[in-house]
Write an enzyme that holds these catalytic residues in place. Structure first.
Site, PDB file in Angstrom:
ATOM      1  N   HIS A 174       0.834  -1.035   0.037  1.00 20.23           N
ATOM      2  CA  HIS A 174      -0.048  -0.039   0.016  1.00 20.23           C
ATOM      3  C   HIS A 174       0.775   1.324  -0.033  1.00 20.23           C
ATOM      4  O   HIS A 174       0.387   2.267   0.052  1.00 20.23           O
ATOM      5  CB  HIS A 174      -0.962  -0.129   1.226  1.00 20.23           C
ATOM      6  CG  HIS A 174      -0.258  -0.143   2.511  1.00 20.23           C
ATOM      7  ND1 HIS A 174      -0.879  -0.097   3.325  1.00 20.23           N
ATOM      8  CD2 HIS A 174       1.045  -0.259   3.048  1.00 20.23           C
ATOM      9  CE1 HIS A 174      -0.188  -0.120   4.687  1.00 20.23           C
ATOM     10  NE2 HIS A 174       1.144  -0.246   4.127  1.00 20.23           N
ATOM     11  N   HIS A 175       2.136   1.236  -0.040  1.00 23.43           N
ATOM     12  CA  HIS A 175       3.152   2.407   0.044  1.00 23.43           C
ATOM     13  C   HIS A 175       3.324   3.097  -1.457  1.00 23.43           C
ATOM     14  O   HIS A 175       3.710   4.048  -1.508  1.00 23.43           O
ATOM     15  CB  HIS A 175       4.236   2.046   0.798  1.00 23.43           C
ATOM     16  CG  HIS A 175       3.979   1.880   2.197  1.00 23.43           C
ATOM     17  ND1 HIS A 175       3.252   2.745   3.138  1.00 23.43           N
ATOM     18  CD2 HIS A 175       4.367   0.893   3.105  1.00 23.43           C
ATOM     19  CE1 HIS A 175       3.335   2.359   4.291  1.00 23.43           C
ATOM     20  NE2 HIS A 175       3.824   1.253   4.309  1.00 23.43           N
ATOM     21  N   ALA A 176       3.493   1.978  -2.412  1.00 27.25           N
ATOM     22  CA  ALA A 176       4.136   2.452  -3.673  1.00 27.25           C
ATOM     23  C   ALA A 176       3.547   3.386  -4.456  1.00 27.25           C
ATOM     24  O   ALA A 176       1.900   3.293  -4.319  1.00 27.25           O
ATOM     25  CB  ALA A 176       4.374   1.158  -4.684  1.00 27.25           C
TER      26      ALA A 176
END
Length: 345
Positions: free
Chosen positions: A128-130
Protein backbone atom coordinates in the site's frame (compact mmCIF):
# COMPACT_ATOMS: atom_id res chain seq x y z
CA UNK A 1 -31.76 -30.97 13.05
CA UNK A 2 -30.08 -27.54 12.91
CA UNK A 3 -27.57 -27.09 10.10
CA UNK A 4 -24.40 -25.12 10.91
CA UNK A 5 -23.14 -22.97 8.05
CA UNK A 6 -19.47 -23.52 7.26
CA UNK A 7 -17.65 -20.56 5.72
CA UNK A 8 -15.58 -21.33 2.65
CA UNK A 9 -12.01 -20.04 2.66
CA UNK A 10 -9.60 -20.01 -0.25
CA UNK A 11 -5.89 -19.28 0.13
CA UNK A 12 -3.92 -18.24 -2.92
CA UNK A 13 -0.67 -20.16 -2.70
CA UNK A 14 2.47 -20.81 -4.68
CA UNK A 15 5.61 -22.28 -3.17
CA UNK A 16 7.47 -19.37 -4.71
CA UNK A 17 5.85 -17.13 -2.07
CA UNK A 18 8.32 -18.48 0.50
CA UNK A 19 11.19 -16.87 -1.42
CA UNK A 20 9.61 -13.50 -2.22
CA UNK A 21 10.51 -10.46 -0.13
CA UNK A 22 11.08 -6.86 -1.14
CA UNK A 23 12.02 -5.85 2.41
CA UNK A 24 15.26 -4.35 3.68
CA UNK A 25 18.10 -6.93 3.76
CA UNK A 26 18.14 -6.82 7.57
CA UNK A 27 14.61 -8.27 7.76
CA UNK A 28 14.27 -10.13 4.45
CA UNK A 29 14.90 -13.51 6.05
CA UNK A 30 12.32 -12.81 8.74
CA UNK A 31 9.82 -11.73 6.11
CA UNK A 32 10.29 -15.00 4.20
CA UNK A 33 10.12 -17.07 7.40
CA UNK A 34 6.75 -15.52 8.21
CA UNK A 35 5.27 -16.91 5.00
CA UNK A 36 6.90 -20.32 5.43
CA UNK A 37 5.63 -20.59 9.01
CA UNK A 38 2.19 -19.35 7.99
CA UNK A 39 1.49 -22.10 5.46
CA UNK A 40 2.52 -24.80 7.95
CA UNK A 41 0.41 -23.32 10.73
CA UNK A 42 -2.70 -22.67 8.68
CA UNK A 43 -2.70 -26.25 7.40
CA UNK A 44 -2.76 -27.43 11.01
CA UNK A 45 -5.56 -25.16 12.13
CA UNK A 46 -7.96 -24.56 9.24
CA UNK A 47 -9.63 -26.21 6.28
CA UNK A 48 -9.28 -24.25 3.07
CA UNK A 49 -9.11 -24.52 -0.70
CA UNK A 50 -5.65 -23.93 -2.11
CA UNK A 51 -5.72 -21.71 -5.20
CA UNK A 52 -2.85 -21.52 -7.68
CA UNK A 53 -2.17 -17.92 -8.75
CA UNK A 54 -1.87 -16.79 -12.34
CA UNK A 55 0.66 -14.21 -13.55
CA UNK A 56 -0.31 -10.63 -14.36
CA UNK A 57 1.08 -8.76 -17.36
CA UNK A 58 3.17 -5.63 -17.81
CA UNK A 59 0.08 -3.82 -19.06
CA UNK A 60 -1.72 -4.67 -15.82
CA UNK A 61 1.00 -2.82 -13.89
CA UNK A 62 0.34 0.28 -15.95
CA UNK A 63 -3.18 0.51 -14.55
CA UNK A 64 -1.41 2.54 -11.85
CA UNK A 65 2.31 2.71 -12.60
CA UNK A 66 4.06 4.74 -15.28
CA UNK A 67 5.65 3.06 -18.27
CA UNK A 68 9.08 4.41 -17.29
CA UNK A 69 8.77 2.97 -13.80
CA UNK A 70 7.69 -0.45 -15.11
CA UNK A 71 10.74 -0.38 -17.39
CA UNK A 72 12.91 0.41 -14.36
CA UNK A 73 11.49 -2.60 -12.53
CA UNK A 74 12.26 -4.85 -15.52
CA UNK A 75 15.81 -3.59 -15.87
CA UNK A 76 16.49 -3.78 -12.12
CA UNK A 77 15.33 -7.39 -12.17
CA UNK A 78 18.21 -8.22 -14.53
CA UNK A 79 20.90 -6.88 -12.18
CA UNK A 80 22.79 -9.89 -10.73
CA UNK A 81 22.85 -8.63 -7.14
CA UNK A 82 20.57 -7.16 -4.47
CA UNK A 83 20.18 -3.39 -4.46
CA UNK A 84 17.63 -0.72 -3.63
CA UNK A 85 14.78 0.67 -5.73
CA UNK A 86 14.29 3.65 -3.41
CA UNK A 87 16.18 5.47 -0.64
CA UNK A 88 17.08 2.28 1.18
CA UNK A 89 13.97 0.25 1.97
CA UNK A 90 12.66 -1.66 -1.07
CA UNK A 91 15.10 -4.07 -2.68
CA UNK A 92 15.54 -5.33 -6.20
CA UNK A 93 17.05 -8.74 -6.87
CA UNK A 94 17.53 -11.11 -9.82
CA UNK A 95 14.16 -12.32 -11.07
CA UNK A 96 12.23 -9.72 -9.07
CA UNK A 97 10.00 -8.70 -12.01
CA UNK A 98 8.54 -12.19 -12.41
CA UNK A 99 7.79 -12.25 -8.67
CA UNK A 100 6.01 -8.91 -8.98
CA UNK A 101 3.81 -10.27 -11.76
CA UNK A 102 3.04 -13.34 -9.65
CA UNK A 103 2.06 -11.22 -6.64
CA UNK A 104 -0.16 -8.95 -8.74
CA UNK A 105 -1.64 -11.94 -10.55
CA UNK A 106 -2.68 -13.30 -7.17
CA UNK A 107 -5.13 -10.39 -6.84
CA UNK A 108 -6.66 -11.12 -10.23
CA UNK A 109 -6.89 -14.82 -9.38
CA UNK A 110 -8.61 -13.90 -6.11
CA UNK A 111 -11.18 -11.80 -7.94
CA UNK A 112 -11.96 -14.76 -10.18
CA UNK A 113 -12.55 -17.12 -7.23
CA UNK A 114 -14.21 -14.63 -4.89
CA UNK A 115 -17.62 -15.25 -6.45
CA UNK A 116 -17.50 -18.89 -5.39
CA UNK A 117 -15.90 -18.57 -1.94
CA UNK A 118 -16.80 -16.52 1.13
CA UNK A 119 -13.23 -15.35 1.68
CA UNK A 120 -10.07 -15.39 -0.40
CA UNK A 121 -6.72 -14.70 1.28
CA UNK A 122 -3.33 -13.87 -0.20
CA UNK A 123 -0.59 -14.26 2.44
CA UNK A 124 1.80 -12.05 0.46
CA UNK A 125 0.95 -8.64 -0.94
CA UNK A 126 -1.10 -5.72 0.25
CA UNK A 127 1.60 -3.31 -0.94
CA UNK A 128 0.00 0.00 0.00
CA UNK A 129 2.99 2.39 -0.03
CA UNK A 130 4.12 2.42 -3.68
CA UNK A 131 3.13 5.39 -5.85
CA UNK A 132 2.87 5.45 -9.67
CA UNK A 133 6.53 6.22 -10.37
CA UNK A 134 8.31 5.01 -7.27
CA UNK A 135 8.79 2.14 -4.81
CA UNK A 136 8.18 3.05 -1.16
CA UNK A 137 8.45 1.13 2.11
CA UNK A 138 9.10 -2.47 0.95
CA UNK A 139 6.46 -2.01 -1.78
CA UNK A 140 7.67 -2.16 -5.41
CA UNK A 141 4.10 -1.86 -6.74
CA UNK A 142 0.67 -1.02 -5.40
CA UNK A 143 -1.20 -4.26 -6.01
CA UNK A 144 -4.25 -3.22 -3.96
CA UNK A 145 -4.73 0.02 -5.89
CA UNK A 146 -4.51 -1.88 -9.17
CA UNK A 147 -7.05 -4.49 -8.03
CA UNK A 148 -9.40 -1.79 -6.71
CA UNK A 149 -9.27 0.17 -9.97
CA UNK A 150 -9.82 -2.95 -12.08
CA UNK A 151 -12.94 -3.75 -10.04
CA UNK A 152 -14.11 -0.13 -10.11
CA UNK A 153 -13.78 -0.02 -13.90
CA UNK A 154 -16.05 -3.07 -14.07
CA UNK A 155 -18.75 -1.19 -12.16
CA UNK A 156 -18.15 -2.77 -8.75
CA UNK A 157 -18.68 -0.77 -5.54
CA UNK A 158 -15.31 -1.13 -3.84
CA UNK A 159 -14.15 -0.56 -0.26
CA UNK A 160 -10.64 -0.97 1.13
CA UNK A 161 -9.98 -1.71 4.79
CA UNK A 162 -6.30 -0.99 5.41
CA UNK A 163 -5.12 -2.28 8.80
CA UNK A 164 -1.38 -1.95 9.28
CA UNK A 165 1.15 -0.36 11.58
CA UNK A 166 1.88 2.09 8.75
CA UNK A 167 -0.45 4.44 6.91
CA UNK A 168 -1.28 3.41 3.34
CA UNK A 169 0.08 6.60 1.80
CA UNK A 170 0.30 5.18 -1.72
CA UNK A 171 -3.28 3.96 -1.72
CA UNK A 172 -4.47 7.33 -0.47
CA UNK A 173 -2.43 9.20 -3.10
CA UNK A 174 -3.55 7.05 -6.04
CA UNK A 175 -7.24 6.80 -5.10
CA UNK A 176 -7.75 10.17 -3.40
CA UNK A 177 -10.14 11.49 -6.06
CA UNK A 178 -11.90 8.17 -6.69
CA UNK A 179 -15.27 7.15 -5.15
CA UNK A 180 -13.67 4.06 -3.61
CA UNK A 181 -14.09 3.94 0.16
CA UNK A 182 -10.73 3.78 1.93
CA UNK A 183 -10.63 3.09 5.68
CA UNK A 184 -7.18 3.18 7.26
CA UNK A 185 -6.20 2.29 10.86
CA UNK A 186 -2.49 2.72 11.66
CA UNK A 187 0.12 4.00 14.12
CA UNK A 188 0.76 7.72 13.91
CA UNK A 189 2.64 10.44 15.77
CA UNK A 190 3.43 12.72 12.86
CA UNK A 191 6.87 11.18 12.31
CA UNK A 192 6.48 7.40 12.35
CA UNK A 193 6.84 6.03 8.79
CA UNK A 194 5.52 7.17 6.38
CA UNK A 195 4.46 10.24 8.39
CA UNK A 196 1.21 10.68 6.45
CA UNK A 197 -2.43 10.20 7.37
CA UNK A 198 -3.99 13.36 8.75
CA UNK A 199 -7.64 13.00 9.75
CA UNK A 200 -8.77 15.99 7.69
CA UNK A 201 -7.63 14.30 4.46
CA UNK A 202 -11.04 13.00 3.39
CA UNK A 203 -10.58 12.89 -0.38
CA UNK A 204 -11.30 15.35 -3.16
CA UNK A 205 -13.49 15.66 -6.25
CA UNK A 206 -15.54 12.51 -6.76
CA UNK A 207 -13.57 10.96 -3.92
CA UNK A 208 -14.53 13.54 -1.30
CA UNK A 209 -15.71 11.76 1.83
CA UNK A 210 -14.28 8.42 0.70
CA UNK A 211 -10.95 8.65 2.56
CA UNK A 212 -11.02 7.86 6.30
CA UNK A 213 -7.90 7.94 8.46
CA UNK A 214 -8.00 6.62 12.04
CA UNK A 215 -4.55 7.28 13.57
CA UNK A 216 -3.67 5.32 16.70
CA UNK A 217 -1.08 6.69 19.11
CA UNK A 218 2.17 4.74 19.18
CA UNK A 219 1.91 2.02 21.81
CA UNK A 220 -1.86 1.61 21.42
CA UNK A 221 -3.24 -1.62 22.88
CA UNK A 222 -5.92 -4.19 22.08
CA UNK A 223 -8.73 -2.25 23.73
CA UNK A 224 -7.95 0.87 21.72
CA UNK A 225 -7.75 -1.14 18.51
CA UNK A 226 -11.12 -2.74 19.28
CA UNK A 227 -12.63 0.71 19.67
CA UNK A 228 -11.12 1.86 16.36
CA UNK A 229 -12.79 -1.04 14.53
CA UNK A 230 -16.16 0.60 15.18
CA UNK A 231 -15.45 2.76 12.12
CA UNK A 232 -16.05 -0.36 10.03
CA UNK A 233 -19.77 -0.05 10.80
CA UNK A 234 -19.82 2.47 7.95
CA UNK A 235 -19.29 -0.41 5.55
CA UNK A 236 -22.86 -1.53 6.20
CA UNK A 237 -24.04 1.94 5.14
CA UNK A 238 -21.75 1.97 2.10
CA UNK A 239 -22.84 -1.56 1.11
CA UNK A 240 -19.89 -2.48 -1.15
CA UNK A 241 -19.88 -5.35 -3.59
CA UNK A 242 -16.16 -5.91 -2.86
CA UNK A 243 -14.10 -5.36 0.27
CA UNK A 244 -10.31 -5.55 -0.04
CA UNK A 245 -8.74 -6.04 3.40
CA UNK A 246 -5.09 -5.39 4.11
CA UNK A 247 -4.71 -7.35 7.34
CA UNK A 248 -1.17 -6.31 8.20
CA UNK A 249 0.11 -7.82 11.45
CA UNK A 250 3.10 -5.54 12.08
CA UNK A 251 1.21 -3.85 14.91
CA UNK A 252 1.84 -6.87 17.13
CA UNK A 253 3.69 -5.97 20.33
CA UNK A 254 6.60 -8.27 19.44
CA UNK A 255 7.11 -6.96 15.91
CA UNK A 256 10.63 -5.86 15.00
CA UNK A 257 9.37 -2.53 13.60
CA UNK A 258 7.95 -1.56 16.99
CA UNK A 259 4.88 0.69 16.92
CA UNK A 260 1.76 -0.75 18.59
CA UNK A 261 1.09 -3.10 21.52
CA UNK A 262 -1.42 -5.41 19.88
CA UNK A 263 -1.75 -9.16 20.34
CA UNK A 264 -3.17 -11.93 18.18
CA UNK A 265 -6.53 -11.10 19.79
CA UNK A 266 -6.78 -7.90 17.76
CA UNK A 267 -6.29 -9.70 14.45
CA UNK A 268 -8.80 -12.36 15.40
CA UNK A 269 -11.27 -9.60 16.27
CA UNK A 270 -10.64 -7.96 12.90
CA UNK A 271 -11.51 -11.23 11.18
CA UNK A 272 -14.69 -11.60 13.22
CA UNK A 273 -15.67 -8.02 12.39
CA UNK A 274 -15.14 -8.54 8.65
CA UNK A 275 -17.20 -11.73 8.91
CA UNK A 276 -20.09 -9.78 10.43
CA UNK A 277 -19.88 -7.18 7.67
CA UNK A 278 -19.79 -9.93 5.04
CA UNK A 279 -23.06 -11.31 6.41
CA UNK A 280 -24.65 -7.85 6.45
CA UNK A 281 -23.58 -6.77 2.95
CA UNK A 282 -22.89 -10.03 1.09
CA UNK A 283 -19.75 -8.36 -0.28
CA UNK A 284 -16.98 -10.43 -1.84
CA UNK A 285 -13.98 -10.42 0.51
CA UNK A 286 -10.34 -10.50 -0.62
CA UNK A 287 -7.70 -10.14 2.09
CA UNK A 288 -3.93 -9.63 2.02
CA UNK A 289 -1.18 -10.56 4.47
CA UNK A 290 0.25 -7.04 4.57
CA UNK A 291 3.21 -6.26 6.84
CA UNK A 292 4.61 -8.35 9.67
CA UNK A 293 8.19 -8.75 10.91
CA UNK A 294 8.16 -10.60 14.18
CA UNK A 295 7.96 -14.04 15.80
CA UNK A 296 4.17 -13.80 16.21
CA UNK A 297 3.42 -12.65 12.66
CA UNK A 298 2.36 -16.05 11.33
CA UNK A 299 0.07 -16.82 14.26
CA UNK A 300 -1.45 -13.34 13.95
CA UNK A 301 -2.22 -14.04 10.28
CA UNK A 302 -3.86 -17.34 11.14
CA UNK A 303 -5.79 -15.71 14.00
CA UNK A 304 -7.26 -13.27 11.49
CA UNK A 305 -8.37 -16.15 9.25
CA UNK A 306 -9.86 -17.98 12.22
CA UNK A 307 -11.94 -14.89 12.88
CA UNK A 308 -13.13 -14.82 9.26
CA UNK A 309 -14.51 -18.34 9.57
CA UNK A 310 -16.16 -17.55 12.91
CA UNK A 311 -13.67 -18.96 15.38
CA UNK A 312 -12.85 -16.85 18.46
CA UNK A 313 -9.30 -17.49 19.63
CA UNK A 314 -7.10 -16.18 22.44
CA UNK A 315 -3.49 -17.27 22.17
CA UNK A 316 -2.11 -14.62 24.54
CA UNK A 317 -3.36 -12.15 27.18
CA UNK A 318 -5.05 -8.97 26.01
CA UNK A 319 -3.24 -5.65 26.35
CA UNK A 320 -4.95 -2.62 27.91
CA UNK A 321 -4.24 1.09 27.80
CA UNK A 322 -3.43 3.08 30.93
CA UNK A 323 -4.65 6.24 29.21
CA UNK A 324 -8.45 6.51 29.50
CA UNK A 325 -8.38 9.57 27.30
CA UNK A 326 -7.05 7.61 24.32
CA UNK A 327 -10.26 5.64 23.86
CA UNK A 328 -12.27 8.85 24.15
CA UNK A 329 -10.05 10.40 21.46
CA UNK A 330 -10.77 7.50 19.10
CA UNK A 331 -14.51 7.75 19.88
CA UNK A 332 -14.42 11.43 18.94
CA UNK A 333 -12.66 10.73 15.63
CA UNK A 334 -15.11 7.97 14.74
CA UNK A 335 -18.10 10.21 15.55
CA UNK A 336 -16.64 12.86 13.26
CA UNK A 337 -16.28 10.42 10.39
CA UNK A 338 -19.71 8.87 10.72
CA UNK A 339 -21.25 12.03 9.28
CA UNK A 340 -19.26 11.32 6.10
CA UNK A 341 -21.77 8.64 5.26
CA UNK A 342 -23.82 11.45 3.75
CA UNK A 343 -21.30 11.54 0.91
CA UNK A 344 -21.90 7.96 -0.19
CA UNK A 345 -25.19 6.75 1.35
Amino acid sequence: MRLIYQSSLGIVWDQRFTEISFSHPMIRDMSKARVRDFIKLVKEKLSFIEIRPEYATEEDLMTVHTRDYVSLLKESSKIPYIGFLDQGDTVHYPGMFEDILLVLGSSFTSIKYSKFLDYVYIPIGGFHHAIPNKAVGFCPINDVAIAALKLFEKGERVAIVDIDAHHGNGLQFILYDKPILKMNIYAYDGNFFPGTGKIYEIGEGEGKGYNINIPLSLGSTDDIFEKSLEILDLLEVYSPSYILVIAGVDGHKDDQLKSLELTTNSYNLLGLRIRRIKRATNASIIAYGGGGYGPMSSLSMVSFLEGLVGRRTSYEPLTFSKDIGEIKRIEKIISRFKILSDFFS
